[in-house]
Write a protein that holds these residues in place. Structure first.
Motif, PDB file in Angstrom:
ATOM      1  N   MET A   1     -15.286   0.985  99.203  1.00 31.92           N
ATOM      2  CA  MET A   1     -16.038   0.442  98.073  1.00 31.92           C
ATOM      3  C   MET A   1     -17.370   1.196  97.954  1.00 31.92           C
ATOM      4  O   MET A   1     -18.075   1.354  98.945  1.00 31.92           O
ATOM      5  N   LYS A   2     -17.658   1.685  96.746  1.00 34.19           N
ATOM      6  CA  LYS A   2     -18.880   2.444  96.500  1.00 34.19           C
ATOM      7  C   LYS A   2     -19.816   1.645  95.579  1.00 34.19           C
ATOM      8  O   LYS A   2     -19.369   0.799  94.806  1.00 34.19           O
ATOM      9  N   ILE A   3     -21.099   1.945  95.703  1.00 37.26           N
ATOM     10  CA  ILE A   3     -22.099   1.368  94.803  1.00 37.26           C
ATOM     11  C   ILE A   3     -22.775   2.513  94.075  1.00 37.26           C
ATOM     12  O   ILE A   3     -23.235   3.475  94.708  1.00 37.26           O
ATOM     13  N   ALA A   4     -22.820   2.441  92.755  1.00 37.65           N
ATOM     14  CA  ALA A   4     -23.448   3.480  91.940  1.00 37.65           C
ATOM     15  C   ALA A   4     -24.633   2.894  91.186  1.00 37.65           C
ATOM     16  O   ALA A   4     -24.534   1.817  90.594  1.00 37.65           O
ATOM     17  N   ILE A   5     -25.746   3.617  91.217  1.00 39.11           N
ATOM     18  CA  ILE A   5     -26.956   3.188  90.524  1.00 39.11           C
ATOM     19  C   ILE A   5     -27.328   4.260  89.511  1.00 39.11           C
ATOM     20  O   ILE A   5     -27.909   5.291  89.865  1.00 39.11           O
ATOM     21  N   PRO A   6     -26.974   4.074  88.231  1.00 38.83           N
ATOM     22  CA  PRO A   6     -27.388   5.055  87.223  1.00 38.83           C
ATOM     23  C   PRO A   6     -28.907   4.992  87.032  1.00 38.83           C
ATOM     24  O   PRO A   6     -29.483   3.908  86.961  1.00 38.83           O
ATOM     25  N   ALA A   7     -29.554   6.154  86.974  1.00 43.65           N
ATOM     26  CA  ALA A   7     -31.013   6.204  86.819  1.00 43.65           C
ATOM     27  C   ALA A   7     -31.369   7.310  85.828  1.00 43.65           C
ATOM     28  O   ALA A   7     -31.139   8.487  86.092  1.00 43.65           O
ATOM     29  N   ARG A   8     -31.937   6.908  84.703  1.00 42.15           N
ATOM     30  CA  ARG A   8     -32.278   7.846  83.635  1.00 42.15           C
ATOM     31  C   ARG A   8     -33.790   7.863  83.452  1.00 42.15           C
ATOM     32  O   ARG A   8     -34.423   6.808  83.381  1.00 42.15           O
ATOM     33  N   TYR A   9     -34.371   9.054  83.389  1.00 43.28           N
ATOM     34  CA  TYR A   9     -35.824   9.152  83.232  1.00 43.28           C
ATOM     35  C   TYR A   9     -36.245   8.810  81.807  1.00 43.28           C
ATOM     36  O   TYR A   9     -37.220   8.106  81.590  1.00 43.28           O
ATOM     37  N   ALA A  10     -35.490   9.320  80.848  1.00 42.99           N
ATOM     38  CA  ALA A  10     -35.838   9.091  79.437  1.00 42.99           C
ATOM     39  C   ALA A  10     -35.529   7.647  79.058  1.00 42.99           C
ATOM     40  O   ALA A  10     -34.472   7.122  79.362  1.00 42.99           O
ATOM     41  N   SER A  11     -36.494   7.011  78.409  1.00 42.59           N
ATOM     42  CA  SER A  11     -36.319   5.640  77.930  1.00 42.59           C
ATOM     43  C   SER A  11     -37.261   5.423  76.757  1.00 42.59           C
ATOM     44  O   SER A  11     -38.444   5.769  76.847  1.00 42.59           O
ATOM     45  N   THR A  12     -36.742   4.892  75.680  1.00 45.97           N
ATOM     46  CA  THR A  12     -37.563   4.696  74.490  1.00 45.97           C
ATOM     47  C   THR A  12     -38.696   3.722  74.756  1.00 45.97           C
ATOM     48  O   THR A  12     -39.852   3.959  74.389  1.00 45.97           O
ATOM     49  N   ARG A  13     -38.368   2.608  75.430  1.00 39.18           N
ATOM     50  CA  ARG A  13     -39.378   1.567  75.651  1.00 39.18           C
ATOM     51  C   ARG A  13     -40.222   1.796  76.894  1.00 39.18           C
ATOM     52  O   ARG A  13     -41.337   1.304  76.990  1.00 39.18           O
ATOM     53  N   PHE A  14     -39.668   2.565  77.864  1.00 36.94           N
ATOM     54  CA  PHE A  14     -40.356   2.671  79.149  1.00 36.94           C
ATOM     55  C   PHE A  14     -39.999   4.007  79.805  1.00 36.94           C
ATOM     56  O   PHE A  14     -39.243   4.052  80.780  1.00 36.94           O
ATOM     57  N   PRO A  15     -40.555   5.115  79.319  1.00 34.27           N
ATOM     58  CA  PRO A  15     -40.243   6.425  79.905  1.00 34.27           C
ATOM     59  C   PRO A  15     -40.628   6.477  81.388  1.00 34.27           C
ATOM     60  O   PRO A  15     -41.653   5.950  81.799  1.00 34.27           O
ATOM     61  N   GLY A  16     -39.768   7.116  82.179  1.00 34.91           N
ATOM     62  CA  GLY A  16     -40.030   7.255  83.609  1.00 34.91           C
ATOM     63  C   GLY A  16     -39.869   5.985  84.410  1.00 34.91           C
ATOM     64  O   GLY A  16     -40.332   5.901  85.555  1.00 34.91           O
ATOM     65  N   LYS A  17     -39.175   5.020  83.856  1.00 38.35           N
ATOM     66  CA  LYS A  17     -39.073   3.695  84.483  1.00 38.35           C
ATOM     67  C   LYS A  17     -38.587   3.728  85.935  1.00 38.35           C
ATOM     68  O   LYS A  17     -39.150   3.027  86.778  1.00 38.35           O
TER      69      LYS A  17
END
Length: 250
Positions: A1-17
């Motif tokens: 069983m794996k756990i994946a955490i997607p993490a995106r830097y670009a965000s309209t409301r909160f860049p670099g979140k």
């Protein structure tokens, strides 16, 4: 069983979140720390990102990074690429933990993974808890789910479902959907090839694509504490205080 955490830097409301500091640590580190507690297997937790800045920070605290394309439109597509990069078999279970849930309960992560593992005919699993606040019923930001007797989802909606023609009965039959999913790797591969559902486009809820195409979603009932997600800087300030207060009491 794996756990994946997607993490995106670009965000309209909160860049670099993902890199925003909460109680002295980047948000993504708090999420990772909660995730590795679920099964006590750090080697099975992956952070999927397209950003070098996030990768550098993750490497600094000992997390595993999997680089995925920047062109993905949603987290499901990013996870589908991840399962191919890891060469996972179609039966392997992948739990998607949002990168903006620094207070997520490890037992919730474990619950959803085990729910799918124990439901052989389900394509994916998610979670729900009972709605006790009547105000939440008309809040479109709170997604509701109606389940069948076997615990599989009939439908998800931002509207108040089921409709009670005669008024709200004593003891709420309403369930709040909790946005965490466990997928079989084969389900992720299949979902990205399926056309969007009309209901998905109306409600803006990705999980309706799976239902529309006949996939079974099993729903685990969660009875633990509700976590605060971070969508805005104001949310981050609230979570920062919670984490700092908790650190002072330990």
């Amino acid at each position: 069983m794996k756990i994946a955490i997607p993490a995106r830097y670009a965000s309209t409301r909160f860049p670099g979140k993902p890199l925003f500091e909460l109680a002295g640590k980047p948000m993504i580190q708090h999420v990772w720390q909660q995730a590795i507690k679920a099964f006590e297997c750090p080697e099975d937790v992956y952070i999927a990102t397209d950003d070098e800045r996030i990768a550098e920070v993750v490497g600094g605290f000992g997390g595993q990074v999997c680089f995925t394309a920047a062109s993905h439109e949603n987290g499901t597509e990013r996870l589908a690429e991840l399962v191919d990069l890891l060469s996972l078999s179609d039966d392997e279970i992948v739990i998607n933990v949002q990168g903006d849930e620094p207070l997520i309960d490890p037992s919730l992560i474990r619950l959803v993974g085990e729910q799918l593992a124990n439901t052989a005919d389900a394509h994916l699993a998610t979670a729900a808890d009972t709605i006790t606040d009547p105000v939440a019923l008309d809040d479109y930001n709170i997604v509701k789910v109606v389940c069948a007797k076997d615990g599989s989802a009939h439908y998800f909606s931002r509207a108040c479902i089921p409709h009670n023609r005669d008024g709200i009965p004593e003891g709420s039959p309403y369930l709040r959907h909790i946005g965490i999913y466990a997928y079989r790797a084969g389900t992720l591969r299949a979902l990205t090839k399926l056309e969007p559902a009309p209901t998905e486009q109306l409600e803006k809820l990705e999980q309706l694509r799976a239902l529309w195409h006949g996939m079974k979603i099993t729903v685990a009932h969660y009875h633990g504490p509700s976590a605060i997600g971070v969508d805005t800087p104001a949310d981050a300030a609230r979570v920062d205080k919670i984490l700092r207060d908790a650190a002072q009491t330990t």
